[in-house]
Design a protein around this motif. Structure first.
Motif, mmCIF file in Angstrom:
data_model
loop_
_atom_site.group_PDB
_atom_site.id
_atom_site.type_symbol
_atom_site.label_atom_id
_atom_site.label_comp_id
_atom_site.label_asym_id
_atom_site.label_seq_id
_atom_site.Cartn_x
_atom_site.Cartn_y
_atom_site.Cartn_z
ATOM 1 N N GLN A 132 4.692 43.826 18.019
ATOM 2 C CA GLN A 132 3.408 43.655 17.329
ATOM 3 C C GLN A 132 3.030 44.909 16.540
ATOM 4 O O GLN A 132 2.512 44.830 15.418
ATOM 5 C CB GLN A 132 2.329 43.317 18.360
ATOM 6 C CG GLN A 132 2.498 41.949 19.009
ATOM 7 C CD GLN A 132 1.443 41.677 20.062
ATOM 8 O OE1 GLN A 132 0.591 42.528 20.331
ATOM 9 N NE2 GLN A 132 1.499 40.479 20.666
ATOM 10 N N THR A 133 3.315 46.078 17.162
ATOM 11 C CA THR A 133 3.014 47.334 16.460
ATOM 12 C C THR A 133 3.849 47.464 15.188
ATOM 13 O O THR A 133 3.331 47.814 14.110
ATOM 14 C CB THR A 133 3.281 48.531 17.384
ATOM 15 O OG1 THR A 133 2.493 48.392 18.581
ATOM 16 C CG2 THR A 133 2.927 49.826 16.686
ATOM 17 N N LEU A 134 5.147 47.189 15.298
ATOM 18 C CA LEU A 134 6.018 47.271 14.121
ATOM 19 C C LEU A 134 5.633 46.244 13.058
ATOM 20 O O LEU A 134 5.683 46.525 11.847
ATOM 21 C CB LEU A 134 7.476 47.071 14.538
ATOM 22 C CG LEU A 134 8.126 48.221 15.305
ATOM 23 C CD1 LEU A 134 9.526 47.839 15.740
ATOM 24 C CD2 LEU A 134 8.161 49.484 14.447
ATOM 25 N N GLN A 135 5.222 45.093 13.492
ATOM 26 C CA GLN A 135 4.814 44.065 12.543
ATOM 27 C C GLN A 135 3.557 44.499 11.781
ATOM 28 O O GLN A 135 3.442 44.288 10.553
ATOM 29 C CB GLN A 135 4.564 42.747 13.286
ATOM 30 C CG GLN A 135 4.387 41.559 12.349
ATOM 31 C CD GLN A 135 4.336 40.254 13.120
ATOM 32 O OE1 GLN A 135 4.335 40.250 14.363
ATOM 33 N NE2 GLN A 135 4.315 39.142 12.407
ATOM 34 N N GLY A 136 2.620 45.129 12.487
ATOM 35 C CA GLY A 136 1.427 45.646 11.811
ATOM 36 C C GLY A 136 1.760 46.751 10.828
ATOM 37 O O GLY A 136 1.222 46.801 9.705
ATOM 38 N N GLU A 137 2.657 47.657 11.241
ATOM 39 C CA GLU A 137 3.064 48.729 10.333
ATOM 40 C C GLU A 137 3.796 48.171 9.098
ATOM 41 O O GLU A 137 3.615 48.658 7.981
ATOM 42 C CB GLU A 137 3.978 49.719 11.070
ATOM 43 C CG GLU A 137 3.274 50.524 12.152
ATOM 44 C CD GLU A 137 2.227 51.454 11.584
ATOM 45 O OE1 GLU A 137 2.413 51.918 10.427
ATOM 46 O OE2 GLU A 137 1.224 51.713 12.262
ATOM 47 N N GLU A 138 4.587 47.167 9.353
ATOM 48 C CA GLU A 138 5.300 46.552 8.229
ATOM 49 C C GLU A 138 4.330 45.922 7.230
ATOM 50 O O GLU A 138 4.499 46.043 6.013
ATOM 51 C CB GLU A 138 6.265 45.494 8.758
ATOM 52 C CG GLU A 138 7.100 44.839 7.664
ATOM 53 C CD GLU A 138 8.014 43.771 8.218
ATOM 54 O OE1 GLU A 138 8.707 43.115 7.421
ATOM 55 O OE2 GLU A 138 8.036 43.596 9.457
ATOM 56 N N GLU A 139 3.311 45.268 7.722
ATOM 57 C CA GLU A 139 2.319 44.663 6.829
ATOM 58 C C GLU A 139 1.571 45.738 6.034
ATOM 59 O O GLU A 139 1.328 45.581 4.831
ATOM 60 C CB GLU A 139 1.344 43.820 7.645
ATOM 61 C CG GLU A 139 1.982 42.582 8.263
ATOM 62 C CD GLU A 139 1.004 41.805 9.131
ATOM 63 O OE1 GLU A 139 -0.137 42.306 9.299
ATOM 64 O OE2 GLU A 139 1.377 40.724 9.641
ATOM 65 N N LYS A 140 1.216 46.832 6.722
ATOM 66 C CA LYS A 140 0.531 47.921 6.023
ATOM 67 C C LYS A 140 1.412 48.540 4.945
ATOM 68 O O LYS A 140 0.965 48.796 3.819
ATOM 69 C CB LYS A 140 0.103 48.992 7.023
ATOM 70 C CG LYS A 140 -1.002 48.560 7.975
ATOM 71 C CD LYS A 140 -1.353 49.686 8.932
ATOM 72 C CE LYS A 140 -2.446 49.267 9.899
ATOM 73 N NZ LYS A 140 -2.793 50.354 10.869
ATOM 74 N N LEU A 141 2.669 48.794 5.290
ATOM 75 C CA LEU A 141 3.579 49.387 4.307
ATOM 76 C C LEU A 141 3.847 48.432 3.141
ATOM 77 O O LEU A 141 3.964 48.864 1.990
ATOM 78 C CB LEU A 141 4.894 49.772 4.993
ATOM 79 C CG LEU A 141 4.826 50.977 5.938
ATOM 80 C CD1 LEU A 141 6.162 51.167 6.644
ATOM 81 C CD2 LEU A 141 4.450 52.248 5.173
ATOM 82 N N THR A 142 3.945 47.152 3.444
ATOM 83 C CA THR A 142 4.154 46.170 2.369
ATOM 84 C C THR A 142 2.963 46.146 1.420
ATOM 85 O O THR A 142 3.119 46.117 0.181
ATOM 86 C CB THR A 142 4.370 44.775 2.970
ATOM 87 O OG1 THR A 142 5.485 44.818 3.864
ATOM 88 C CG2 THR A 142 4.630 43.751 1.886
ATOM 89 N N LEU A 143 1.741 46.176 1.982
ATOM 90 C CA LEU A 143 0.543 46.204 1.145
ATOM 91 C C LEU A 143 0.477 47.504 0.334
ATOM 92 O O LEU A 143 0.128 47.497 -0.854
ATOM 93 C CB LEU A 143 -0.698 46.062 2.023
ATOM 94 C CG LEU A 143 -2.047 46.016 1.299
ATOM 95 C CD1 LEU A 143 -2.095 44.845 0.336
ATOM 96 C CD2 LEU A 143 -3.194 45.940 2.309
ATOM 97 N N ALA A 144 0.829 48.627 0.990
ATOM 98 C CA ALA A 144 0.833 49.908 0.277
ATOM 99 C C ALA A 144 1.864 49.906 -0.843
ATOM 100 O O ALA A 144 1.616 50.425 -1.948
ATOM 101 C CB ALA A 144 1.117 51.047 1.258
ATOM 102 N N ALA A 145 3.034 49.309 -0.583
ATOM 103 C CA ALA A 145 4.062 49.232 -1.622
ATOM 104 C C ALA A 145 3.595 48.381 -2.798
ATOM 105 O O ALA A 145 3.843 48.715 -3.963
ATOM 106 C CB ALA A 145 5.354 48.658 -1.033
#
Length: 261
Positions: free
Chosen positions: A106-119
């Motif tokens: 869940q933590t990695l999934q949240g980080e992935e969503e944040k990084l995707t939005l930042a990208a």
């Protein structure tokens, strides 16, 4: 030493300012932004890879947990309660690992969503910067060309300063030729210079020709008036003679009263 350092920095700053091209600076900034965007994308890919690895581990642990549960149920069915207890104990340990991995997932999934939005946001900013960069570069190029042309025609350009001098020399030569042509025309008109073609006349000859031309016209006009006046007199004389003859004819044909007697 402070003064020398200040002078050196001032000269270095001036040299850098001359060497700096805003278009190259903008291209370099755009390149750095692309590199940062690429790093963010690699980060998103790394997080996604870690998340996928956790998902595989979770699937394996869940498979093992299901297998241990089946083994414990079979052992209990065979009357081997000790084996069933051991299987359930191992299953409980695996279940704890599954819980920890799910939390990490869940933590990695949240980080992935944040990084995707930042990208995505960085991509939008990079695209906007690229459009603005090209606009600034085009405007700078047009202003630079306009400035060089203005400097060339004003004569203050170092590279194209000869253009203004060439225009000035051409204007001077043109004015000199016009003045020389006007002077030659005046000398020919005054008779100071001879015209071999005989076409040029001085002022006196031109005035005489004008007077002669006017006299010829006056003489021709007088002659035409005289002809018209003579024609009118002859016509009146002819008309007058005819009238006298008509008046005399009745007097000759009418007999006198003394003649009858």
């Amino acid at each position: 030493m402070k003064r020398m350092g200040m002078i050196f920095r001032a000269k270095a700053n001036k040299a850098l300012d001359r060497a700096e091209d805003p278009r190259e600076t903008l291209d370099y900034s755009y390149q750095k932004q692309l590199e940062l965007l690429q790093k963010v994308r690699r980060g998103v890919a790394d997080v996604a890879t870690s998340r996928k690895r956790l998902e595989l581990q979770l699937n394996q642990l869940q498979g093992q947990s299901t297998k241990l549960e089946d083994q414990g149920r079979k052992a209990l069915a065979l009357g081997r309660e000790d084996l069933a207890r051991e299987a359930l104990s191992r299953r409980a340990a695996l279940q704890q690992q599954v819980t920890d991995l799910e939390t990490q997932h869940q933590t990695l999934q949240g980080e992935e969503e944040k990084l995707t939005l930042a990208a995505q946001r960085l991509q939008a900013k990079v695209d906007a910067f690229r459009t603005k960069k090209e606009t600034i570069k085009a405007t700078y190029t047009a202003a630079q060309a306009q400035t060089r042309i203005g400097e060339a025609f004003s004569g203050i350009s170092e590279e194209m300063g000869d253009v203004g001098l060439a225009i000035q020399r051409a204007e001077d030569k043109t004015a000199q030729l016009q003045a020389r042509a006007g002077a030659i025309d005046e000398l020919l008109a005054s008779g100071a210079l001879d015209d071999p073609s005989g076409m040029a006349k001085d002022d006196i000859a031109a005035e005489l020709d004008r007077i002669s031309g006017g006299t010829d016209v006056e003489l021709e006009l007088q002659r035409m008036k005289a002809e018209l006046a003579g024609g009118s007199t002859s016509k009146q004389a002819i008309e007058g003679g005819t009238t006298d003859q008509q008046d005399a004819a009745p007097q000759q044909n009418t007999p006198h009263k003394f003649d009858k007697q």
